[in-house]
Design a protein around this motif. Sequence first.
Motif, PDB file in Angstrom:
ATOM      1  N   GLN A 156      -7.108  -6.486  10.636  1.00  0.00           N
ATOM      2  CA  GLN A 156      -8.557  -6.369  10.718  1.00  0.00           C
ATOM      3  C   GLN A 156      -9.121  -5.521   9.576  1.00  0.00           C
ATOM      4  O   GLN A 156     -10.190  -5.829   9.047  1.00  0.00           O
ATOM      5  CB  GLN A 156      -8.961  -5.763  12.064  1.00  0.00           C
ATOM      6  CG  GLN A 156      -8.585  -6.613  13.262  1.00  0.00           C
ATOM      7  CD  GLN A 156      -9.033  -5.974  14.563  1.00  0.00           C
ATOM      8  OE1 GLN A 156      -9.740  -4.966  14.564  1.00  0.00           O
ATOM      9  NE2 GLN A 156      -8.616  -6.557  15.682  1.00  0.00           N
ATOM     10  N   ILE A 157      -8.429  -4.461   9.229  1.00  0.00           N
ATOM     11  CA  ILE A 157      -8.885  -3.592   8.140  1.00  0.00           C
ATOM     12  C   ILE A 157      -7.709  -3.214   7.251  1.00  0.00           C
ATOM     13  O   ILE A 157      -6.544  -3.343   7.652  1.00  0.00           O
ATOM     14  CB  ILE A 157      -9.583  -2.310   8.664  1.00  0.00           C
ATOM     15  CG1 ILE A 157      -8.572  -1.415   9.402  1.00  0.00           C
ATOM     16  CG2 ILE A 157     -10.765  -2.650   9.553  1.00  0.00           C
ATOM     17  CD1 ILE A 157      -9.155  -0.078   9.813  1.00  0.00           C
ATOM     18  N   GLU A 158      -8.017  -2.735   6.058  1.00  0.00           N
ATOM     19  CA  GLU A 158      -7.036  -2.189   5.126  1.00  0.00           C
ATOM     20  C   GLU A 158      -7.580  -0.870   4.580  1.00  0.00           C
ATOM     21  O   GLU A 158      -8.788  -0.706   4.456  1.00  0.00           O
ATOM     22  CB  GLU A 158      -6.772  -3.155   3.960  1.00  0.00           C
ATOM     23  CG  GLU A 158      -6.172  -4.481   4.385  1.00  0.00           C
ATOM     24  CD  GLU A 158      -6.029  -5.427   3.209  1.00  0.00           C
ATOM     25  OE1 GLU A 158      -6.467  -5.038   2.092  1.00  0.00           O
ATOM     26  OE2 GLU A 158      -5.522  -6.536   3.392  1.00  0.00           O
ATOM     27  N   ILE A 159      -6.681   0.049   4.245  1.00  0.00           N
ATOM     28  CA  ILE A 159      -7.094   1.355   3.720  1.00  0.00           C
ATOM     29  C   ILE A 159      -6.303   1.625   2.453  1.00  0.00           C
ATOM     30  O   ILE A 159      -5.066   1.581   2.450  1.00  0.00           O
ATOM     31  CB  ILE A 159      -6.866   2.483   4.752  1.00  0.00           C
ATOM     32  CG1 ILE A 159      -7.707   2.229   6.008  1.00  0.00           C
ATOM     33  CG2 ILE A 159      -7.202   3.841   4.148  1.00  0.00           C
ATOM     34  CD1 ILE A 159      -7.481   3.232   7.111  1.00  0.00           C
ATOM     35  N   GLU A 160      -7.017   1.913   1.363  1.00  0.00           N
ATOM     36  CA  GLU A 160      -6.402   2.192   0.078  1.00  0.00           C
ATOM     37  C   GLU A 160      -7.021   3.453  -0.525  1.00  0.00           C
ATOM     38  O   GLU A 160      -8.126   3.853  -0.152  1.00  0.00           O
ATOM     39  CB  GLU A 160      -6.586   1.018  -0.889  1.00  0.00           C
ATOM     40  CG  GLU A 160      -5.939  -0.280  -0.444  1.00  0.00           C
ATOM     41  CD  GLU A 160      -6.202  -1.412  -1.430  1.00  0.00           C
ATOM     42  OE1 GLU A 160      -7.005  -1.171  -2.379  1.00  0.00           O
ATOM     43  OE2 GLU A 160      -5.628  -2.496  -1.258  1.00  0.00           O
ATOM     44  N   THR A 161      -6.290   4.061  -1.456  1.00  0.00           N
ATOM     45  CA  THR A 161      -6.806   5.222  -2.191  1.00  0.00           C
ATOM     46  C   THR A 161      -6.629   4.997  -3.684  1.00  0.00           C
ATOM     47  O   THR A 161      -5.683   4.331  -4.121  1.00  0.00           O
ATOM     48  CB  THR A 161      -6.076   6.520  -1.792  1.00  0.00           C
ATOM     49  OG1 THR A 161      -4.667   6.368  -2.043  1.00  0.00           O
ATOM     50  CG2 THR A 161      -6.312   6.845  -0.332  1.00  0.00           C
ATOM     51  N   ASN A 162      -7.554   5.559  -4.451  1.00  0.00           N
ATOM     52  CA  ASN A 162      -7.479   5.510  -5.909  1.00  0.00           C
ATOM     53  C   ASN A 162      -8.150   6.762  -6.445  1.00  0.00           C
ATOM     54  O   ASN A 162      -9.380   6.838  -6.509  1.00  0.00           O
ATOM     55  CB  ASN A 162      -8.148   4.253  -6.456  1.00  0.00           C
ATOM     56  CG  ASN A 162      -8.049   4.160  -7.975  1.00  0.00           C
ATOM     57  OD1 ASN A 162      -7.275   4.891  -8.602  1.00  0.00           O
ATOM     58  ND2 ASN A 162      -8.841   3.289  -8.565  1.00  0.00           N
ATOM     59  N   PHE A 165     -11.147   8.266  -4.497  1.00  0.00           N
ATOM     60  CA  PHE A 165     -11.815   7.199  -3.766  1.00  0.00           C
ATOM     61  C   PHE A 165     -10.935   6.749  -2.593  1.00  0.00           C
ATOM     62  O   PHE A 165      -9.726   6.557  -2.744  1.00  0.00           O
ATOM     63  CB  PHE A 165     -12.094   5.993  -4.653  1.00  0.00           C
ATOM     64  CG  PHE A 165     -13.195   6.212  -5.659  1.00  0.00           C
ATOM     65  CD1 PHE A 165     -13.849   5.135  -6.227  1.00  0.00           C
ATOM     66  CD2 PHE A 165     -13.578   7.480  -6.058  1.00  0.00           C
ATOM     67  CE1 PHE A 165     -14.869   5.312  -7.157  1.00  0.00           C
ATOM     68  CE2 PHE A 165     -14.577   7.682  -6.977  1.00  0.00           C
ATOM     69  CZ  PHE A 165     -15.220   6.593  -7.536  1.00  0.00           C
ATOM     70  N   ILE A 166     -11.548   6.552  -1.432  1.00  0.00           N
ATOM     71  CA  ILE A 166     -10.886   5.952  -0.276  1.00  0.00           C
ATOM     72  C   ILE A 166     -11.629   4.665   0.048  1.00  0.00           C
ATOM     73  O   ILE A 166     -12.852   4.686   0.241  1.00  0.00           O
ATOM     74  CB  ILE A 166     -10.900   6.886   0.947  1.00  0.00           C
ATOM     75  CG1 ILE A 166     -10.206   8.212   0.633  1.00  0.00           C
ATOM     76  CG2 ILE A 166     -10.238   6.212   2.139  1.00  0.00           C
ATOM     77  CD1 ILE A 166     -10.293   9.218   1.765  1.00  0.00           C
ATOM     78  N   THR A 167     -10.908   3.544   0.089  1.00  0.00           N
ATOM     79  CA  THR A 167     -11.517   2.251   0.383  1.00  0.00           C
ATOM     80  C   THR A 167     -11.023   1.749   1.732  1.00  0.00           C
ATOM     81  O   THR A 167      -9.816   1.579   1.936  1.00  0.00           O
ATOM     82  CB  THR A 167     -11.184   1.219  -0.703  1.00  0.00           C
ATOM     83  OG1 THR A 167     -11.655   1.696  -1.968  1.00  0.00           O
ATOM     84  CG2 THR A 167     -11.842  -0.124  -0.392  1.00  0.00           C
ATOM     85  N   ILE A 168     -11.967   1.538   2.654  1.00  0.00           N
ATOM     86  CA  ILE A 168     -11.675   0.942   3.964  1.00  0.00           C
ATOM     87  C   ILE A 168     -12.208  -0.481   3.913  1.00  0.00           C
ATOM     88  O   ILE A 168     -13.425  -0.701   3.878  1.00  0.00           O
ATOM     89  CB  ILE A 168     -12.339   1.744   5.102  1.00  0.00           C
ATOM     90  CG1 ILE A 168     -11.906   3.211   5.028  1.00  0.00           C
ATOM     91  CG2 ILE A 168     -12.008   1.139   6.452  1.00  0.00           C
ATOM     92  CD1 ILE A 168     -12.685   4.112   5.958  1.00  0.00           C
ATOM     93  N   ARG A 169     -11.322  -1.454   3.912  1.00  0.00           N
ATOM     94  CA  ARG A 169     -11.688  -2.851   3.729  1.00  0.00           C
ATOM     95  C   ARG A 169     -11.727  -3.567   5.086  1.00  0.00           C
ATOM     96  O   ARG A 169     -10.725  -3.631   5.796  1.00  0.00           O
ATOM     97  CB  ARG A 169     -10.708  -3.527   2.782  1.00  0.00           C
ATOM     98  CG  ARG A 169     -11.091  -4.928   2.366  1.00  0.00           C
ATOM     99  CD  ARG A 169     -10.182  -5.441   1.267  1.00  0.00           C
ATOM    100  NE  ARG A 169     -10.338  -4.649   0.048  1.00  0.00           N
ATOM    101  CZ  ARG A 169      -9.365  -3.924  -0.488  1.00  0.00           C
ATOM    102  NH1 ARG A 169      -8.171  -3.876   0.086  1.00  0.00           N
ATOM    103  NH2 ARG A 169      -9.577  -3.233  -1.595  1.00  0.00           N
ATOM    104  N   ILE A 170     -12.880  -4.085   5.444  1.00  0.00           N
ATOM    105  CA  ILE A 170     -13.067  -4.800   6.709  1.00  0.00           C
ATOM    106  C   ILE A 170     -12.988  -6.295   6.429  1.00  0.00           C
ATOM    107  O   ILE A 170     -13.796  -6.830   5.657  1.00  0.00           O
ATOM    108  CB  ILE A 170     -14.423  -4.445   7.348  1.00  0.00           C
ATOM    109  CG1 ILE A 170     -14.512  -2.936   7.624  1.00  0.00           C
ATOM    110  CG2 ILE A 170     -14.649  -5.238   8.620  1.00  0.00           C
ATOM    111  CD1 ILE A 170     -15.866  -2.488   8.123  1.00  0.00           C
ATOM    112  N   ARG A 171     -12.032  -6.973   7.070  1.00  0.00           N
ATOM    113  CA  ARG A 171     -11.863  -8.404   6.888  1.00  0.00           C
ATOM    114  C   ARG A 171     -12.895  -9.189   7.688  1.00  0.00           C
ATOM    115  O   ARG A 171     -13.341  -8.757   8.748  1.00  0.00           O
ATOM    116  CB  ARG A 171     -10.459  -8.822   7.312  1.00  0.00           C
ATOM    117  CG  ARG A 171      -9.354  -8.257   6.446  1.00  0.00           C
ATOM    118  CD  ARG A 171      -9.452  -8.777   5.031  1.00  0.00           C
ATOM    119  NE  ARG A 171      -8.339  -8.362   4.193  1.00  0.00           N
ATOM    120  CZ  ARG A 171      -8.234  -8.636   2.913  1.00  0.00           C
ATOM    121  NH1 ARG A 171      -9.200  -9.313   2.310  1.00  0.00           N
ATOM    122  NH2 ARG A 171      -7.204  -8.226   2.217  1.00  0.00           N
TER     123      ARG A 171
END
Length: 291
Positions: A156-162, A165-171
């Motif tokens: 349902q979601i993905e969580i990445e860091t760069n 930056f923290i990216t919470i990706r909602i499908r």
Amino acid sequence: MIDFGSEEEENRGAPQWMATFADLMSLLLAFFVLLLSFSKMDLERYKTIAGSMKMAFGVQQEMQVEDIPKGTSIIAREFSPGQARPTPIRQLQQQTADTSRPDLQVGNPDAPPLTAEEAEKARELLEKQLAALERETAADAERLRELFEEEIREGQIEIETNGRFITIRIRENASFPSGSATLTEGFLPVMGKLRTALADIPGEIAIEGHTDNVPISSSTFPSNWALSAGRAVSVTHELLREPGLEDRRMRVVGYGEIHPLADNDTDEGRASNRRVEIVVRQPLVEGEEAP
């Protein structure tokens, strides 16, 4: 009755009545001097008049500029006609009087230049500080992964860091019906968990909507731009529906199809591109705004 005398007497000097007149003028002058010495100054009125005079005799010349002003400080938002004095605030200043040069110098231009050893130590210190901040961001992302372990496992979601930056990706498959910007009922509990989690994580929050390259044209969404922006707004409204998050931290962006994650030539790629990303931008320096 005053006798003004004969013409012969007038030629010998001033008439006698002038002495009386002079005494009267002296007494009047002394009287007004005493009145002035007893008077009081209205300070409020004086300040008002002085302020008006200050504004009236301020900077009168206006200049038409075409380039961005090259100020002496990255903190000050306006220019002051007062005399410049060195301050402890870090400054960006030009190295030359030639305004066509874009080169800027960090720090006080009057200070002696750093030696190679000092510059290397400063660089190492900055790298250590940045690495420590990035570790804090990674720790925040790890807490989010633990909190949303089930949702991540179900795709349902993905969580990445760069960096910071923290990216919470909602499908889209679990959050929005196809071609719609209304969140599904089953995804609302996940939004509640996101609201609570983001309240404890510092930084600016950008809600970014994305679509695939398949054109859409409906009465509600005439283009992919409108659909991506509508989905980002729906997520933002749901996050702000209950107290916890400050709306001044939020920013809404619709990107349409211009930032795909995968190739749009396959169904799987297009499904990956249909998403809403919650990007937390944390500041590079404590107490400053996020980048």
